[in-house]
Design an enzyme around this catalytic site. Structure first.
Site, PDB file in Angstrom:
ATOM      1  N   SER A  45       0.817  -1.213   0.000  1.00 25.60           N
ATOM      2  CA  SER A  45       0.000   0.000   0.000  1.00 25.60           C
ATOM      3  C   SER A  45       0.852   1.266   0.000  1.00 25.60           C
ATOM      4  O   SER A  45       0.318   2.369   0.091  1.00 25.60           O
ATOM      5  CB  SER A  45      -0.924   0.016   1.226  1.00 25.60           C
ATOM      6  N   THR A 173      -1.381   2.530   3.405  1.00 25.86           N
ATOM      7  CA  THR A 173      -0.790   3.857   3.669  1.00 25.86           C
ATOM      8  C   THR A 173       0.057   3.801   4.940  1.00 25.86           C
ATOM      9  O   THR A 173      -0.236   3.031   5.846  1.00 25.86           O
ATOM     10  CB  THR A 173      -1.880   4.950   3.885  1.00 25.86           C
ATOM     11  N   THR A 191       1.565   6.760   0.305  1.00 25.26           N
ATOM     12  CA  THR A 191       0.656   5.673  -0.090  1.00 25.26           C
ATOM     13  C   THR A 191       0.702   5.426  -1.588  1.00 25.26           C
ATOM     14  O   THR A 191       1.081   6.318  -2.361  1.00 25.26           O
ATOM     15  CB  THR A 191      -0.797   6.032   0.306  1.00 25.26           C
ATOM     16  N   ARG A 201      -6.562   9.103  -9.761  1.00 20.69           N
ATOM     17  CA  ARG A 201      -7.261   9.262  -8.464  1.00 20.69           C
ATOM     18  C   ARG A 201      -6.242   9.658  -7.389  1.00 20.69           C
ATOM     19  O   ARG A 201      -5.185   9.055  -7.269  1.00 20.69           O
ATOM     20  CB  ARG A 201      -7.952   7.950  -8.084  1.00 20.69           C
ATOM     21  N   THR A 224      -4.965   6.937   7.761  1.00 23.13           N
ATOM     22  CA  THR A 224      -4.968   5.887   6.744  1.00 23.13           C
ATOM     23  C   THR A 224      -6.428   5.456   6.588  1.00 23.13           C
ATOM     24  O   THR A 224      -7.248   5.717   7.457  1.00 23.13           O
ATOM     25  CB  THR A 224      -4.113   4.671   7.145  1.00 23.13           C
ATOM     26  N   GLY A 225      -6.729   4.799   5.502  1.00 24.14           N
ATOM     27  CA  GLY A 225      -8.112   4.392   5.277  1.00 24.14           C
ATOM     28  C   GLY A 225      -8.638   4.985   3.991  1.00 24.14           C
ATOM     29  O   GLY A 225      -7.861   5.335   3.091  1.00 24.14           O
TER      30      GLY A 225
END
Ligand code: GLY
Length: 323
Positions: A45, A173, A191, A201, A224-225
């Site tokens: 990631s 991330t 990330t 994106r 993160t997420g």
């Protein structure tokens, strides 16, 4: 001296602390720790060998922020340069009149400053995971059957990206936040974003205020997420602003997470944050039970794990019958 990081920062936190102990700044520690995660081929990631976009290209986002001056540097959707955090730092250090460079502009800047370039950013194993991940769209067969440059510019990806994006892979991330011996705070986020994302994106990691924010006067936060949520709610800045308003760190972090419950829309996933205040108190929160973050102070020989508090969030992934 203090460093907190997301759990996947374990590979870098020891050297990050060594940088602080050697007289380095908070930004030195953040960059040192993050680079080791970016170089780790087993971390999918962040940095080299992250999961690519839907076209199989790795696009990296990163940002770094100095809590005394609020100077910031960020890059987004950058290809071919594995150490996104170092390029972001140079956006800050070279006193550009800019904060965030994206796409070809970020790549041009990275080349101009002599940042380390890498021709092959993915291993065969990650290419196979990408191909498998795209199986529901049948796009991978088409992409593998013809060279990427032959894919028509107007090939429709919009519907395919909805099929291919995988909420289980969203939450990668890396976050590092450090306080150095001068009391300055530095924060960094890096990330490769969502697996199989739409080309171009950009998530919250390079957006100052969304995935990253530091202000010596109050504290710092990194996320993160699912970046779209942190962008919409201004999550990292919210935590610091709530501290500025006089909330405790616990209340500030919980309030910013609970703000995410009110987001509408069809795509709502998970969120995690780490934060500290100017006194060095720290916290980690997650919308998923059992998640951890890590911490190391100047007098600790190695880092320790800390449990993140749980703040449950709704999950929605796509609307029935939508194209
Ligand atoms: N939080 C990273 C991303 O959404 O790209």
């Amino acid at each position: 001296m203090l460093i907190i990081a997301s759990h996947n920062g374990a590979i870098g936190i020891h050297q990050a602390m060594a940088a602080l102990k050697g007289g380095g700044s908070a930004l030195d520690a953040v960059e040192t720790g993050t680079r080791l995660v970016e170089a780790n081929p087993d971390e999918h990631s962040v940095g080299y060998n992250g999961y690519p976009n839907i076209l199989g290209e790795l696009e990296l986002d990163a940002s770094i922020m100095h809590g005394r001056t609020l100077d910031s540097g960020a890059v987004a959707a950058m290809r071919g340069f594995p150490y996104a955090i170092s390029v972001a730092r140079q956006v800050l250090e070279r006193k550009l009149p800019h904060v965030l460079l994206a796409g070809e502009g970020a790549e041009r800047f990275a080349r101009e400053i002599g940042a380390e370039e890498r021709d092959e950013m993915l291993t065969d194993a990650v290419r196979q995971a990408w191909s498998k991940g795209l199986a529901p769209t049948r796009l991978s067969e088409r992409l593998l059957a013809q060279a990427l440059p032959d894919l028509p510019e107007d090939a429709p990806l919009l519907g395919l990206v909805k099929l291919a994006t995988d909420p289980e892979r969203v939450a990668g991330t890396v976050n590092f936040i450090a306080i150095d011996s001068s009391g300055d705070i530095g924060s960094g986020v890096s990330t490769s974003g969502w697996a199989w994302k739409y080309p171009g994106r950009i998530g919250d990691s390079p957006i100052i205020g969304a995935g990253n924010y530091a202000d010596n006067r109050y504290g710092a936060c990194a996320c993160t997420g699912m970046g779209e949520m942190a962008i919409r709610a201004g999550t990292a800045r919210s935590v610091v602003l709530y501290l500025q308003m006089g909330m405790t760190l616990e209340a500030a972090a919980h309030t910013a997470m609970r703000d995410l419950r009110d987001l509408g829309g069809d795509y709502i996933g998970g969120m995690n944050l780490i934060a500290l205040d100017r006194h060095g108190e720290h916290i980690g929160l997650s919308s998923e039970a059992g998640r951890k973050y890590i911490v190391q102070t100047g007098d600790m020989a190695q880092h320790a794990e800390r449990q993140r508090g749980l703040v449950e969030l709704p999950r929605r992934w796509g609307g029935a019958g939508r194209d």
